[in-house]
Design an enzyme around this catalytic site. Sequence first.
Site, PDB file in Angstrom:
ATOM      1  N   HIS A 160       8.062  -9.793 -24.245  1.00  0.00           N
ATOM      2  CA  HIS A 160       9.118 -10.094 -23.370  1.00  0.00           C
ATOM      3  C   HIS A 160       9.618 -10.364 -22.759  1.00  0.00           C
ATOM      4  O   HIS A 160      10.246 -11.674 -22.923  1.00  0.00           O
ATOM      5  CB  HIS A 160       7.159 -10.721 -22.582  1.00  0.00           C
ATOM      6  CG  HIS A 160       6.862 -10.310 -20.875  1.00  0.00           C
ATOM      7  ND1 HIS A 160       7.534 -11.028 -20.240  1.00  0.00           N
ATOM      8  CD2 HIS A 160       6.309  -9.657 -20.430  1.00  0.00           C
ATOM      9  CE1 HIS A 160       7.125 -11.048 -19.046  1.00  0.00           C
ATOM     10  NE2 HIS A 160       6.621  -9.758 -19.302  1.00  0.00           N
ATOM     11  N   GLU A 191      10.122  -2.767 -18.433  1.00  0.00           N
ATOM     12  CA  GLU A 191       9.940  -3.614 -17.589  1.00  0.00           C
ATOM     13  C   GLU A 191      11.122  -4.221 -16.997  1.00  0.00           C
ATOM     14  O   GLU A 191      12.355  -5.204 -17.627  1.00  0.00           O
ATOM     15  CB  GLU A 191       9.189  -4.776 -17.719  1.00  0.00           C
ATOM     16  CG  GLU A 191       7.913  -4.033 -18.596  1.00  0.00           C
ATOM     17  CD  GLU A 191       6.792  -5.734 -18.670  1.00  0.00           C
ATOM     18  OE1 GLU A 191       5.815  -5.295 -17.134  1.00  0.00           O
ATOM     19  OE2 GLU A 191       7.611  -6.647 -18.961  1.00  0.00           O
ATOM     20  N   LYS A 214      -0.035 -13.391 -19.243  1.00  0.00           N
ATOM     21  CA  LYS A 214       1.091 -15.064 -18.745  1.00  0.00           C
ATOM     22  C   LYS A 214       0.464 -16.273 -18.812  1.00  0.00           C
ATOM     23  O   LYS A 214      -0.475 -16.821 -19.477  1.00  0.00           O
ATOM     24  CB  LYS A 214       1.867 -14.690 -17.446  1.00  0.00           C
ATOM     25  CG  LYS A 214       2.680 -13.310 -17.390  1.00  0.00           C
ATOM     26  CD  LYS A 214       3.733 -13.616 -16.386  1.00  0.00           C
ATOM     27  CE  LYS A 214       4.275 -11.768 -16.621  1.00  0.00           C
ATOM     28  NZ  LYS A 214       4.976 -11.123 -15.643  1.00  0.00           N
ATOM     29  N   ASN A 226      -0.975  -8.460 -18.341  1.00  0.00           N
ATOM     30  CA  ASN A 226      -0.728 -10.044 -18.742  1.00  0.00           C
ATOM     31  C   ASN A 226      -0.930 -10.795 -18.196  1.00  0.00           C
ATOM     32  O   ASN A 226      -0.533 -11.217 -16.887  1.00  0.00           O
ATOM     33  CB  ASN A 226       1.771  -8.820 -19.292  1.00  0.00           C
ATOM     34  CG  ASN A 226       1.494 -10.407 -19.204  1.00  0.00           C
ATOM     35  OD1 ASN A 226       0.972 -11.224 -20.009  1.00  0.00           O
ATOM     36  ND2 ASN A 226       3.062 -10.510 -19.541  1.00  0.00           N
ATOM     37  N   GLY A 257       7.561  -9.372 -11.296  1.00  0.00           N
ATOM     38  CA  GLY A 257       6.691 -10.932 -10.403  1.00  0.00           C
ATOM     39  C   GLY A 257       7.878 -11.392  -8.908  1.00  0.00           C
ATOM     40  O   GLY A 257       7.592 -12.324  -8.327  1.00  0.00           O
ATOM     41  N   SER A 295       5.610  -5.659 -11.201  1.00  0.00           N
ATOM     42  CA  SER A 295       4.598  -6.126  -9.624  1.00  0.00           C
ATOM     43  C   SER A 295       4.144  -4.232  -9.114  1.00  0.00           C
ATOM     44  O   SER A 295       3.935  -3.819  -7.808  1.00  0.00           O
ATOM     45  CB  SER A 295       5.926  -5.961  -8.373  1.00  0.00           C
ATOM     46  OG  SER A 295       6.729  -6.866  -8.300  1.00  0.00           O
ATOM     47  N   GLU A 342      10.593 -12.428 -20.188  1.00  0.00           N
ATOM     48  CA  GLU A 342      10.427 -13.875 -19.977  1.00  0.00           C
ATOM     49  C   GLU A 342      10.224 -14.666 -21.331  1.00  0.00           C
ATOM     50  O   GLU A 342      10.901 -15.530 -21.862  1.00  0.00           O
ATOM     51  CB  GLU A 342       9.192 -14.078 -19.804  1.00  0.00           C
ATOM     52  CG  GLU A 342       9.009 -14.025 -18.296  1.00  0.00           C
ATOM     53  CD  GLU A 342       7.252 -13.485 -17.753  1.00  0.00           C
ATOM     54  OE1 GLU A 342       6.635 -13.853 -17.936  1.00  0.00           O
ATOM     55  OE2 GLU A 342       7.350 -13.453 -16.126  1.00  0.00           O
TER      56      GLU A 342
HETATM   57  P1  PGA Z   1       4.408  -8.447 -12.918  1.00  0.00           P
HETATM   58  O1  PGA Z   1       4.438  -8.656 -14.569  1.00  0.00           O
HETATM   59  O2  PGA Z   1       3.051  -8.112 -12.669  1.00  0.00           O
HETATM   60  O3  PGA Z   1       3.217  -9.849 -11.987  1.00  0.00           O
HETATM   61  O4  PGA Z   1       5.431  -8.048 -11.651  1.00  0.00           O
HETATM   62  C1  PGA Z   1       4.395  -7.579 -14.987  1.00  0.00           C
HETATM   63  C2  PGA Z   1       4.767  -8.128 -16.471  1.00  0.00           C
HETATM   64  O5  PGA Z   1       5.969  -9.426 -16.552  1.00  0.00           O
HETATM   65  O6  PGA Z   1       4.229  -8.109 -17.194  1.00  0.00           O
END
Ligand code: PGA
Length: 252
Positions: free
Chosen positions: A95, A168, A12, A10, A174, A214, A97
């Site tokens: 997601h 998630e 983003k 992803n 992140g 992460s 976010e």
């Molecule tokens: P990350 O993001 O691996 O940077 O923690 C995962 C995601 O939000 O899909």
Amino acid sequence: MSRTPFIAGNWKMNKTMAEAAEFADAFKKQEIHSKAKMAFCVPFTDLAVVKKAFEGTEVGVGAQNVHFEDSGAFTGEVSLPMLKEIGLDYCIIGHSERRQYFHETDESCNKKLKKLLNESSIIPILCVGENLDEREAGKEEEVVSSEIKADFEGIPEELAEKVVIAYEPIWAIGTGKTAGPEQAEKMCGFIRRTFASLYSQEAADKLIIQYGGSMKPENAEALLAEPDIDGGLIGGASLIPEKFAAILNAAK
Ligand code: PGA
């Protein structure tokens, strides 16, 4: 029940078209000795570039969102007919976010899932997960089961079983904090049981459940070894060809 692992990146809001093309060139040079399915979910502006760059390879391409209407006065949105023309394989839905910053609700996730499942062969990757307050209050199962129930409302089993669910935990995205393999397995197992209670054990046995938050080369092997974790949704580490390749190679 054997399920083929599925590792998706992803990106983003990262990478211009030129950077995306550069990434694809570098990724094609990586040595991948894994049978896992793979895909990159990239910004809308990169979709055509990435699709073309990976033509004729095993790499799938996905979007990170879609609107549930075909067209109209929805400034800034992108519709399913627009995505279908590119020939995409996947689309992330809900997601955290988008839920957190762009008012995505279970109701809109449900409409988007229905749109994709009824009108395309694009596979939705539905994201669910609790935030830190909810985890500290011991409400992670309550939160995740309520998201799953609302997001799948009115979707019949034969369509629901096509969906990939990404667990998630928001506190791990992140942040460098990963859910430990046991913690992640516990929730992915819970998601499978929730899905079985909504549909059937047979459908739940086929369901692909990813862990996201992460995931990186250093922790991927232990997470992916868990029986209910069938893959990963990778943010930060999917921006670097070597790291994403290493995660893929950790999937047995
Ligand atoms: P990350 O993001 O691996 O940077 O923690 C995962 C995601 O939000 O899909």
